[in-house]
Design a protein around this motif. Structure first.
Motif, PDB file in Angstrom:
ATOM      1  N   VAL A  14       7.729 -14.446  48.550  1.00 42.57           N
ATOM      2  CA  VAL A  14       6.806 -15.404  49.169  1.00 42.57           C
ATOM      3  C   VAL A  14       7.342 -15.923  50.498  1.00 42.57           C
ATOM      4  CG1 VAL A  14       5.695 -17.662  48.891  1.00 42.57           C
ATOM      5  CG2 VAL A  14       5.770 -16.059  46.970  1.00 42.57           C
ATOM      6  N   ASP A  15       8.626 -16.323  50.517  1.00 39.13           N
ATOM      7  CA  ASP A  15       9.178 -16.986  51.702  1.00 39.13           C
ATOM      8  C   ASP A  15       9.543 -16.021  52.825  1.00 39.13           C
ATOM      9  OD1 ASP A  15       8.978 -19.349  50.285  1.00 39.13           O
ATOM     10  OD2 ASP A  15      11.027 -19.205  49.508  1.00 39.13           O
ATOM     11  N   PHE A  16       9.845 -14.762  52.469  1.00 40.44           N
ATOM     12  CA  PHE A  16      10.261 -13.816  53.508  1.00 40.44           C
ATOM     13  C   PHE A  16       9.224 -12.707  53.693  1.00 40.44           C
ATOM     14  CE2 PHE A  16      12.341  -9.872  54.831  1.00 40.44           C
ATOM     15  CZ  PHE A  16      12.842 -10.274  56.060  1.00 40.44           C
ATOM     16  N   ALA A  17       8.988 -11.908  52.641  1.00 39.66           N
ATOM     17  CA  ALA A  17       8.105 -10.746  52.795  1.00 39.66           C
ATOM     18  C   ALA A  17       6.698 -11.146  53.212  1.00 39.66           C
ATOM     19  CB  ALA A  17       8.071  -9.955  51.490  1.00 39.66           C
ATOM     20  N   LEU A  18       6.148 -12.165  52.546  1.00 38.14           N
ATOM     21  CA  LEU A  18       4.787 -12.589  52.874  1.00 38.14           C
ATOM     22  C   LEU A  18       4.763 -13.515  54.089  1.00 38.14           C
ATOM     23  CD1 LEU A  18       3.250 -13.180  49.326  1.00 38.14           C
ATOM     24  CD2 LEU A  18       3.125 -11.150  50.777  1.00 38.14           C
TER      25      LEU A  18
ATOM     26  N   ARG B 246       7.818 -15.312  36.658  1.00 42.18           N
ATOM     27  CA  ARG B 246       8.085 -14.846  35.283  1.00 42.18           C
ATOM     28  C   ARG B 246       8.622 -13.419  35.271  1.00 42.18           C
ATOM     29  NH1 ARG B 246       3.196 -17.567  34.169  1.00 42.18           N
ATOM     30  NH2 ARG B 246       2.071 -15.592  34.342  1.00 42.18           N
ATOM     31  N   THR B 247       7.970 -12.541  36.084  1.00 42.13           N
ATOM     32  CA  THR B 247       8.322 -11.125  36.018  1.00 42.13           C
ATOM     33  C   THR B 247       9.528 -10.765  36.873  1.00 42.13           C
ATOM     34  OG1 THR B 247       6.728 -10.635  37.780  1.00 42.13           O
ATOM     35  CG2 THR B 247       5.944 -10.480  35.506  1.00 42.13           C
ATOM     36  N   ALA B 248       9.730 -11.469  37.975  1.00 44.26           N
ATOM     37  CA  ALA B 248      10.864 -11.176  38.854  1.00 44.26           C
ATOM     38  C   ALA B 248      11.429 -12.481  39.396  1.00 44.26           C
ATOM     39  CB  ALA B 248      10.418 -10.261  39.995  1.00 44.26           C
ATOM     40  N   PRO B 249      12.034 -13.280  38.528  1.00 44.76           N
ATOM     41  CA  PRO B 249      12.475 -14.618  38.955  1.00 44.76           C
ATOM     42  C   PRO B 249      13.475 -14.593  40.102  1.00 44.76           C
ATOM     43  CG  PRO B 249      13.409 -14.042  36.808  1.00 44.76           C
ATOM     44  CD  PRO B 249      12.366 -13.021  37.108  1.00 44.76           C
ATOM     45  N   GLU B 250      14.288 -13.534  40.168  1.00 38.92           N
ATOM     46  CA  GLU B 250      15.289 -13.483  41.239  1.00 38.92           C
ATOM     47  C   GLU B 250      14.665 -13.110  42.589  1.00 38.92           C
ATOM     48  OE1 GLU B 250      17.026 -12.438  37.266  1.00 38.92           O
ATOM     49  OE2 GLU B 250      15.376 -11.653  38.518  1.00 38.92           O
ATOM     50  N   LEU B 251      13.483 -12.491  42.569  1.00 35.79           N
ATOM     51  CA  LEU B 251      12.865 -12.010  43.804  1.00 35.79           C
ATOM     52  C   LEU B 251      11.655 -12.829  44.234  1.00 35.79           C
ATOM     53  CD1 LEU B 251      12.936  -8.131  43.217  1.00 35.79           C
ATOM     54  CD2 LEU B 251      14.414  -9.461  44.729  1.00 35.79           C
TER      55      LEU B 251
ATOM     56  N   ARG C 105      -7.920 -15.762  45.619  1.00 35.47           N
ATOM     57  CA  ARG C 105      -8.010 -16.848  44.634  1.00 35.47           C
ATOM     58  C   ARG C 105      -6.828 -17.794  44.830  1.00 35.47           C
ATOM     59  NH1 ARG C 105      -6.231 -12.210  42.170  1.00 35.47           N
ATOM     60  NH2 ARG C 105      -4.218 -12.313  41.095  1.00 35.47           N
ATOM     61  N   ASP C 106      -6.813 -18.843  44.025  1.00 38.39           N
ATOM     62  CA  ASP C 106      -5.712 -19.793  44.034  1.00 38.39           C
ATOM     63  C   ASP C 106      -4.404 -19.035  43.828  1.00 38.39           C
ATOM     64  OD1 ASP C 106      -3.766 -21.714  43.334  1.00 38.39           O
ATOM     65  OD2 ASP C 106      -5.294 -23.051  42.530  1.00 38.39           O
ATOM     66  N   PRO C 107      -3.413 -19.218  44.728  1.00 34.05           N
ATOM     67  CA  PRO C 107      -2.174 -18.444  44.610  1.00 34.05           C
ATOM     68  C   PRO C 107      -1.238 -18.931  43.515  1.00 34.05           C
ATOM     69  CG  PRO C 107      -1.986 -19.993  46.412  1.00 34.05           C
ATOM     70  CD  PRO C 107      -3.403 -20.108  45.901  1.00 34.05           C
ATOM     71  N   GLY C 108      -1.557 -20.064  42.889  1.00 31.58           N
ATOM     72  CA  GLY C 108      -0.635 -20.628  41.910  1.00 31.58           C
ATOM     73  C   GLY C 108      -0.316 -19.687  40.767  1.00 31.58           C
ATOM     74  N   ALA C 109      -1.372 -19.084  40.171  1.00 28.36           N
ATOM     75  CA  ALA C 109      -1.157 -18.195  39.029  1.00 28.36           C
ATOM     76  C   ALA C 109      -0.357 -16.969  39.439  1.00 28.36           C
ATOM     77  CB  ALA C 109      -2.503 -17.784  38.434  1.00 28.36           C
ATOM     78  N   ALA C 110      -0.667 -16.420  40.626  1.00 32.20           N
ATOM     79  CA  ALA C 110       0.063 -15.236  41.086  1.00 32.20           C
ATOM     80  C   ALA C 110       1.538 -15.552  41.319  1.00 32.20           C
ATOM     81  CB  ALA C 110      -0.581 -14.702  42.366  1.00 32.20           C
ATOM     82  N   PHE C 111       1.806 -16.720  41.903  1.00 30.18           N
ATOM     83  CA  PHE C 111       3.195 -17.092  42.157  1.00 30.18           C
ATOM     84  C   PHE C 111       3.942 -17.333  40.847  1.00 30.18           C
ATOM     85  CE2 PHE C 111       6.484 -20.282  43.385  1.00 30.18           C
ATOM     86  CZ  PHE C 111       7.232 -19.444  44.183  1.00 30.18           C
ATOM     87  N   GLU C 112       3.295 -17.992  39.911  1.00 33.95           N
ATOM     88  CA  GLU C 112       3.927 -18.215  38.612  1.00 33.95           C
ATOM     89  C   GLU C 112       4.208 -16.895  37.903  1.00 33.95           C
ATOM     90  OE1 GLU C 112       5.073 -20.999  36.805  1.00 33.95           O
ATOM     91  OE2 GLU C 112       5.084 -21.647  38.891  1.00 33.95           O
ATOM     92  N   ASN C 113       3.292 -15.924  38.052  1.00 36.02           N
ATOM     93  CA  ASN C 113       3.515 -14.620  37.447  1.00 36.02           C
ATOM     94  C   ASN C 113       4.712 -13.924  38.084  1.00 36.02           C
ATOM     95  OD1 ASN C 113       2.615 -12.358  35.682  1.00 36.02           O
ATOM     96  ND2 ASN C 113       2.246 -11.346  37.637  1.00 36.02           N
ATOM     97  N   LEU C 114       4.856 -14.061  39.413  1.00 31.54           N
ATOM     98  CA  LEU C 114       6.030 -13.504  40.087  1.00 31.54           C
ATOM     99  C   LEU C 114       7.312 -14.126  39.552  1.00 31.54           C
ATOM    100  CD1 LEU C 114       5.072 -13.235  43.877  1.00 31.54           C
ATOM    101  CD2 LEU C 114       5.757 -11.364  42.367  1.00 31.54           C
TER     102      LEU C 114
END
Length: 289
Positions: A194-198, A184-189, A173-182
């Motif tokens: 997204v930029d490294f692990a994925l 919110r839940t782990a702002p430091e990570l 699905r659209d990654p926007g909601a998943a990224f926003e959830n990340l």
């Protein structure tokens, strides 16, 4: 978003590719077919499609090449592309279906589905996968685009776009909601995920995303991490074109190499995902009414 799983094969002989035309005036396409309801093994279905065509591929399960994603009116097509090696036979489509052999140079001159043309050219290394940066950022909206331009930790736009594309195919699905959830839940990570692990861990073409998803399932299950991450990656494997039977087989291998307790602890997570997606368990008898 609805997923339409399709299997297609590149049959190459003497520098030419075999294409079919379902009916006069229709675009040309690769020999292909949908995954029928109740069938969960995409490799076996690809083999059946080839057999109906009069083609024998001795190791089609090893001939899987890549998964592509095409838009559909009600969701997306998960296009599992195979490149059979050592195949035998003379392709013979059903009556009324046109067929022909074409060189790669001829593909631009015929009416060929654009996504199929792109997939073929990518398979032969003649074109690079399209840069979807603009499309991804447009889908995420102005607020997230601003976040990409000014991330908390500097990252290249290419890395962000690549990571978001992995997030899109994992979640289907659209990654926007998943990224926003990340965020919110782990702002430091969130940015690092997204930029490294994925982006770096998932974007190399050396391993396709279906294989990577199955590997992650095995590693998480072997480590005893049977919570949300395991369920998410089982969902991701199915979104990447893996069959339920392949997910089951991965956990069976976990039992052999990491111990039956690890596989037994992971099993309910798999069953939960299957139940949520309406996937019947192979070999499990239906309960009496």
């Amino acid at each position: 978003m609805k997923q339409h799983i399709t299997m297609a094969a590149i049959l190459e002989r003497g520098g030419r590719i075999f294409l079919v035309r379902p009916q006069p005036g229709a675009p040309w396409e690769l020999p292909s077919g949908p995954l029928p309801p109740g069938v969960d093994d995409v490799d076996e279905e690809m083999d059946r499609i080839l057999q109906r065509l009069g083609v024998h591929a001795p190791a089609v399960e090893e001939d899987f090449l890549q998964t592509h994603y095409f838009p559909a009116d009600d969701g997306q097509v998960v296009y599992n592309l195979y490149a059979p090696t050592g195949w035998q036979g003379e392709p013979a489509p059903p009556p009324g279906v046109g067929s022909g052999w074409f060189t790669l140079d001829e593909l631009d001159a015929i009416d060929l589905l654009p996504g199929v043309r792109q997939a073929i050219l990518e398979a032969f290394g003649l074109v690079q996968p399209p840069d979807r940066t603009g499309e991804i950022l447009a889908a995420l909206g102005a607020e997230l685009a601003e976040a990409v331009r000014e991330p908390a930790a500097p990252a290249s736009l290419d890395s962000r776009a690549a990571g978001l594309d992995v997030l899109r195919t994992l979640g289907g699905r659209d990654p926007g909601a998943a990224f926003e959830n990340l965020r919110r839940t782990a702002p430091e990570l969130a940015d690092d995920i997204v930029d490294f692990a994925l982006a770096r861990g998932w974007s190399s073409p050396v391993l396709d995303r279906r294989t990577r998803s199955l590997l992650v399932i095995a590693m998480l299950a072997a480590q005893g991490r049977t919570g949300g991450p395991l369920r998410s990656h089982i969902e991701g494997a199915l979104n990447h074109g893996a069959s339920p039977a392949q997910v089951i087989e991965v956990l069976r291998m976990v039992a052999v190499y990491a111990g039956f307790p690890a596989a037994l602890e992971a099993w309910p997570a798999m069953e939960e995902v299957f139940a949520r997606r309406g996937i019947p368990r192979p070999g499990r008898p239906e309960a009496a009414p």
